[in-house]
Design a protein around this motif. Structure first.
Motif, PDB file in Angstrom:
ATOM      1  N   TRP A 250      -0.139  36.663 -27.187  1.00  0.00           N
ATOM      2  CA  TRP A 250       1.245  36.781 -26.704  1.00  0.00           C
ATOM      3  C   TRP A 250       2.225  37.115 -27.825  1.00  0.00           C
ATOM      4  O   TRP A 250       2.937  38.114 -27.775  1.00  0.00           O
TER       5      TRP A 250
ATOM      6  N   ASP B 119      -2.804  37.734 -22.763  1.00  0.00           N
ATOM      7  CA  ASP B 119      -1.635  37.125 -22.121  1.00  0.00           C
ATOM      8  C   ASP B 119      -0.936  38.137 -21.213  1.00  0.00           C
ATOM      9  O   ASP B 119      -1.480  39.208 -20.884  1.00  0.00           O
ATOM     10  N   ASP B 120       0.254  37.787 -20.804  1.00  0.00           N
ATOM     11  CA  ASP B 120       1.082  38.570 -19.876  1.00  0.00           C
ATOM     12  C   ASP B 120       1.148  40.047 -20.292  1.00  0.00           C
ATOM     13  O   ASP B 120       1.216  40.360 -21.476  1.00  0.00           O
TER      14      ASP B 120
ATOM     15  N   ARG C 239       3.943  45.999 -15.742  1.00  0.00           N
ATOM     16  CA  ARG C 239       4.570  44.861 -16.413  1.00  0.00           C
ATOM     17  C   ARG C 239       4.894  45.212 -17.869  1.00  0.00           C
ATOM     18  O   ARG C 239       4.183  44.786 -18.799  1.00  0.00           O
TER      19      ARG C 239
ATOM     20  N   TRP D   9      -4.368  35.795 -18.536  1.00  0.00           N
ATOM     21  CA  TRP D   9      -3.137  35.141 -18.059  1.00  0.00           C
ATOM     22  C   TRP D   9      -2.821  35.537 -16.622  1.00  0.00           C
ATOM     23  O   TRP D   9      -2.951  36.696 -16.240  1.00  0.00           O
TER      24      TRP D   9
ATOM     25  N   ARG E 264      14.018  33.779 -14.744  1.00  0.00           N
ATOM     26  CA  ARG E 264      13.255  34.833 -15.433  1.00  0.00           C
ATOM     27  C   ARG E 264      13.021  36.024 -14.493  1.00  0.00           C
ATOM     28  O   ARG E 264      11.911  36.534 -14.376  1.00  0.00           O
TER      29      ARG E 264
ATOM     30  N   LYS F 112      -5.241  31.328 -18.226  1.00  0.00           N
ATOM     31  CA  LYS F 112      -3.990  30.671 -18.620  1.00  0.00           C
ATOM     32  C   LYS F 112      -3.059  30.795 -17.417  1.00  0.00           C
ATOM     33  O   LYS F 112      -2.679  31.907 -17.032  1.00  0.00           O
TER      34      LYS F 112
ATOM     35  N   ASP G 221       0.310  30.190 -15.659  1.00  0.00           N
ATOM     36  CA  ASP G 221       1.711  29.974 -16.039  1.00  0.00           C
ATOM     37  C   ASP G 221       2.573  29.658 -14.816  1.00  0.00           C
ATOM     38  O   ASP G 221       2.158  29.899 -13.666  1.00  0.00           O
TER      39      ASP G 221
ATOM     40  N   ASN H  16       6.764  29.913 -14.628  1.00  0.00           N
ATOM     41  CA  ASN H  16       7.924  30.029 -15.513  1.00  0.00           C
ATOM     42  C   ASN H  16       9.284  29.801 -14.874  1.00  0.00           C
ATOM     43  O   ASN H  16      10.291  30.191 -15.455  1.00  0.00           O
TER      44      ASN H  16
ATOM     45  N   CYS I 159       0.224  25.998 -18.072  1.00  0.00           N
ATOM     46  CA  CYS I 159       1.359  26.399 -18.888  1.00  0.00           C
ATOM     47  C   CYS I 159       2.540  26.558 -17.941  1.00  0.00           C
ATOM     48  O   CYS I 159       2.375  26.971 -16.798  1.00  0.00           O
TER      49      CYS I 159
ATOM     50  N   SER J 155       6.157  27.900 -19.100  1.00  0.00           N
ATOM     51  CA  SER J 155       7.037  28.159 -20.253  1.00  0.00           C
ATOM     52  C   SER J 155       6.739  27.135 -21.335  1.00  0.00           C
ATOM     53  O   SER J 155       7.649  26.491 -21.875  1.00  0.00           O
ATOM     54  N   GLY J 156       5.504  26.958 -21.658  1.00  0.00           N
ATOM     55  CA  GLY J 156       5.090  25.874 -22.558  1.00  0.00           C
ATOM     56  C   GLY J 156       4.764  24.654 -21.723  1.00  0.00           C
ATOM     57  O   GLY J 156       4.057  24.733 -20.716  1.00  0.00           O
TER      58      GLY J 156
ATOM     59  N   TRP K  33      -0.635  23.935 -22.331  1.00  0.00           N
ATOM     60  CA  TRP K  33       0.094  24.640 -23.385  1.00  0.00           C
ATOM     61  C   TRP K  33       1.333  23.789 -23.649  1.00  0.00           C
ATOM     62  O   TRP K  33       2.300  23.813 -22.903  1.00  0.00           O
TER      63      TRP K  33
ATOM     64  N   ASP L 186       6.091  26.223 -26.018  1.00  0.00           N
ATOM     65  CA  ASP L 186       6.198  27.600 -26.513  1.00  0.00           C
ATOM     66  C   ASP L 186       6.628  27.615 -27.970  1.00  0.00           C
ATOM     67  O   ASP L 186       6.763  28.693 -28.556  1.00  0.00           O
TER      68      ASP L 186
HETATM   69  C1  DGJ Z   1       5.490  31.689 -20.989  1.00  0.00           C
HETATM   70  C2  DGJ Z   1       4.373  31.092 -21.762  1.00  0.00           C
HETATM   71  O1  DGJ Z   1       4.702  29.811 -22.169  1.00  0.00           O
HETATM   72  C3  DGJ Z   1       4.003  31.986 -22.921  1.00  0.00           C
HETATM   73  O2  DGJ Z   1       3.018  31.384 -23.692  1.00  0.00           O
HETATM   74  C4  DGJ Z   1       3.555  33.297 -22.376  1.00  0.00           C
HETATM   75  O3  DGJ Z   1       2.366  33.141 -21.656  1.00  0.00           O
HETATM   76  C5  DGJ Z   1       4.643  33.891 -21.503  1.00  0.00           C
HETATM   77  N1  DGJ Z   1       5.083  32.984 -20.484  1.00  0.00           N
HETATM   78  C6  DGJ Z   1       4.190  35.150 -20.844  1.00  0.00           C
HETATM   79  O4  DGJ Z   1       5.121  35.665 -20.015  1.00  0.00           O
END
Ligand code: DGJ
Length: 706
Positions: A313, A343-344, A350, A388, A418, A451, A453, A455, A488, A490-491, A507, A510
């Motif tokens: 990432w 990752d993303d 995207r 991800w 986001r 992973k 996520d 967010n 995860c 956002s962390g 995770w 971040d």
């Molecule tokens: C938020 C995550 O916490 C990051 O590690 C990463 O995966 C991004 N999203 C990707 O968009």
């Protein structure tokens, strides 16, 4: 005066007793007549012959002026209808909205697995069951309340079994946080009234980790009594820590209020995990760590060592180019990485975070031949491959949103997070869609890691959303049992035992800033073991703080938990690559025992030092990480006392990175010369004297019982 002849008291006793360790905590419940039971004792093990009826009677507090003629019970579910002077454990209404005031009576009990007690309210057609299940090997007691009703009812609030808090405690510690600043411990003095935490974001959240520690006055990390609580639910919780006018204190945990949006005939709380510690906060921490690792997480392969991660990432963000990624993967493997996580940015269109969530097909512009070439390259390097997803989310700018705008949760005019909305996870067709898209990717490739996520917060709290997410993860895990999942958001926005039942790693943050991470993982260790706590070596200049930190500090901080890298390895100079390779090799040589070790937070006498002792279950070996987070006030390092050692045993201790002492460390503390042999008593009562060092550095000591 109470007419004792006519009072019948029911009592129950729960001990957690493991072979070889004896009993480590006792909980005693008592109820007069057929009323709901209250916990009349919870703490150090009581002798087997303790007379529970006497304890129940002796627990009762006096009555004086300005009070009722008897004190209403602080029961497992305090009842408003019995004049309880605080918050009730249950608030509900009939289907037509009429408030109900339940009053429960003893119905039955079952002692086959811990204790299950059922109480009924025939007038309102309700039944309450409390389950209390001690786990002797981890010292956690699991508590759950289940409400059933003959007719559909609206639930406003249902607490997991309610416990008293000690009155010889001056403060409570709960957990707040923010993005890149998770697990901030709040210390709040007890006072009349309520300490009330309620998370209405619909996910566990950075701000509201659902945990509480109540230390007895004077307790520290290593000493004194403490009581720990964790509510294992990912949809947002409510905590009430209340001091009643009479001085008694109660702790309630449950889902955030009014998360159940429909009337129903059955509701249950999530599991509340509680523990009593006779040796400070660490007793709670070790119980939670062991329970998470041994009882909550299910590992696809228990025997498999935790692989060193590489996550791309912060190296490439959305800019995926096959030659760059293969180059990075080769360099990461040479440094010691064993799993490459893409990752993303690999799907839809995207190119930034404004679009394509839900369009889970490989972006042919970036990967004209699909993911196969990258995955083959990664496998060729001896690494496994992870990928991800952000499954519960959708961008308005996506093909799926254009086709199914009704799949998104919340109104059209909602504030986006986001640039995205959450999908309505209560809809089976939405879960089927996500499942099919994810399954297509996981079936087509040899992938051992997702992973996962999340967010944004939800537009409104809704328990169905959390249950829908759980159901989706459960289905994917059943179909792809070899795939591990990282939680995860956002962390560290979705960390709790509810999600950890379905995932293998969190995770934590971040923030790859080692200085911040040192603090975050130190405080998170109150609940989380190394085995599940991801920690990555970030870029030389941290992307979220702008801070520049030395590679050695960055590497050792990551080596405190489940280690990984996230910087662009092309930025590493020769020295940095060598240090990182060496620390990674050290981590690999020690990870198997460290994964099972207990993390004890040390009571460093210098607030600049954040130190912990990771100790093998047998006590035969340990490693101490002493991180220097700031410049000290005094000149020389203060002795650091260790913990949980055998006083009479002799330990060999060695400062393994002593070569990194700077020129300004001009004296000769003995640890600079090599290992020394000292007793447990000395280590725990005098403490080790470390060489002087700069801030933002870490001393690492290994200890072995001789
Ligand atoms: C938020 C995550 O916490 C990051 O590690 C990463 O995966 C991004 N999203 C990707 O968009």
């Amino acid at each position: 005066m109470k007419d004792t002849a006519t009072v019948t008291t029911r009592t129950w006793r729960l001990d957690d007793t493991a072979p070889g360790t004896g009993t480590r905590q006792t909980m005693v419940l008592a109820a007069e007549h057929d009323r709901l039971p209250q916990v009349v004792y919870w703490g150090a093990p009581l002798p087997p012959e303790a007379d529970l009826a006497t304890l129940a009677a002796a627990h009762a507090i006096d009555v004086t002026g300005g009070m009722l003629d008897a004190n209403p019970d602080l029961s497992l579910c305090p009842e408003a209808v019995r004049s309880f002077p605080g918050q009730p454990g249950l608030i509900l209404r009939g289907e037509d909205g009429t408030p109900l005031l339940p009053k429960f009576h003893y119905a039955s009990e079952d002692g086959s697995d811990g204790l299950a007690l059922t109480y009924t309210d025939p007038e309102n057609g309700l039944a309450l069951t409390f389950r209390l299940t001690p786990d002797p090997s981890t010292r956690i007691v699991q508590l759950k309340t289940i409400l059933t009703s003959e007719r559909p009812v609206h639930l406003h609030w249902l607490a997991a079994p309610v416990l008293p808090a000690p009155q010889h405690s001056s403060e409570m510690i709960d957990v707040a946080g923010r993005w890149t600043g998770e697990f901030q411990l709040n210390r709040t003095p007890w006072s009349a009234g309520i300490r009330y935490r309620e998370n209405r974001t619909g996910r566990t959240g950075h701000e509201h980790f659902p945990g509480l520690i109540v230390p007895a006055t004077g307790a520290t990390n290593t000493q004194g009594e403490a009581w720990g609580f964790h509510y294992g639910w990912s949809g947002g919780h409510r905590m009430i820590a209340e001091e009643l006018p009479d001085g008694r204190r109660q702790i309630q945990f449950g889902h955030a209020a009014r998360m159940e949006t429909k009337p129903a005939t059955r509701f249950e709380s999530a599991t509340l995990y509680v523990t009593y510690s006779p040796y400070g906060l660490n007793g709670c921490a070790v119980a939670f760590q062991r329970h998470a690792r041994d009882r909550i997480v299910t590992w696809p392969d228990d025997a498999r060592s935790r692989p060193v991660h590489y996550n791309c990432w912060e190296a490439v963000y959305f800019d995926h180019k096959l030659p760059v990624l293969t180059d990075i993967a080769s360099r990461a493997a040479a440094l010691g990485a064993e799993r490459f996580v893409l990752d993303d940015g690999w799907f839809g269109q995207r190119d930034d975070d404004t679009r394509s969530l839900s369009d889970w097909t490989v972006d042919a512009r970036k990967y004209p031949d699909g993911l196969g070439p990258l995955i083959s390259h990664v496998h060729g390097l001896g690494m496994t491959f992870g990928i991800w997803f952000e499954p519960e989310m959708i961008n308005p700018d996506s093909d799926i949103h254009r086709a199914h705008p009704d799949w998104a949760l919340g109104g059209d005019d909602q504030t986006l997070g986001r640039q995205q909305k959450a999908l309505n996870m209560a809809l089976p067709e939405v879960r089927d869609f996500i499942y099919d898209r994810m399954a297509a990717i996981l079936s087509a490739h040899d992938i051992d890691y997702v992973k996962w996520d999340h967010n944004r917060v939800l537009p409104m709290p809704d328990a169905d959303q959390t249950r829908g997410s759980y159901a989706l993860i459960d289905r994917l895990r059943a179909a792809f049992p070899q795939v591990e999942i990282e939680s995860c958001a956002s962390g560290g926005g979705r960390i709790d035992f509810g999600i950890l039942k379905r995932t293998q790693r969190v995770w934590l943050s971040d923030s790859n800033d080692a200085l911040e991470r040192l603090r975050i993982q130190h405080d998170a260790a109150l609940f989380l073991p190394l085995a599940v706590t991801g920690s990555h070596v970030g870029p030389r200049r941290c992307h979220t703080s702008g801070r520049i930190l030395d590679i050695s500090f960055r590497a050792w901080v990551a080596a405190q938990r489940h280690m990984g890298f996230e910087m662009d390895p092309r930025e590493l100079d020769e020295h940095e690559a060598r240090v990182l390779t060496e620390v990674t090799a050290w981590w690999k040589a020690n990870r198997d025992w460290m994964t099972l070790a207990d993390i004890h937070r040390l009571d460093a006498p210098d607030p600049a030092i954040l130190a912990e002792q990771q100790q093998h279950r047998t006590g035969d070996r340990f490693v101490v990480f002493a991180g220097k987070a700031a410049t000290s006030t005094q000149i020389a390092p203060r002795p650091l006392r260790l913990t949980a050692l055998e006083p009479d045993a002799t330990y060999q201790i060695e400062l393994i990175n002593r070569a990194s002492a700077p020129a300004l460390s001009r004296g000769n503390p003995i640890l600079k010369d090599g290992p020394i042999d000292v007793s447990g008593t000395w280590l725990m009562h005098h403490g080790i004297t470390l060489p002087w060092h700069f801030p933002e550095t870490m001393w690492v000591l290994e200890g072995t019982r001789l």
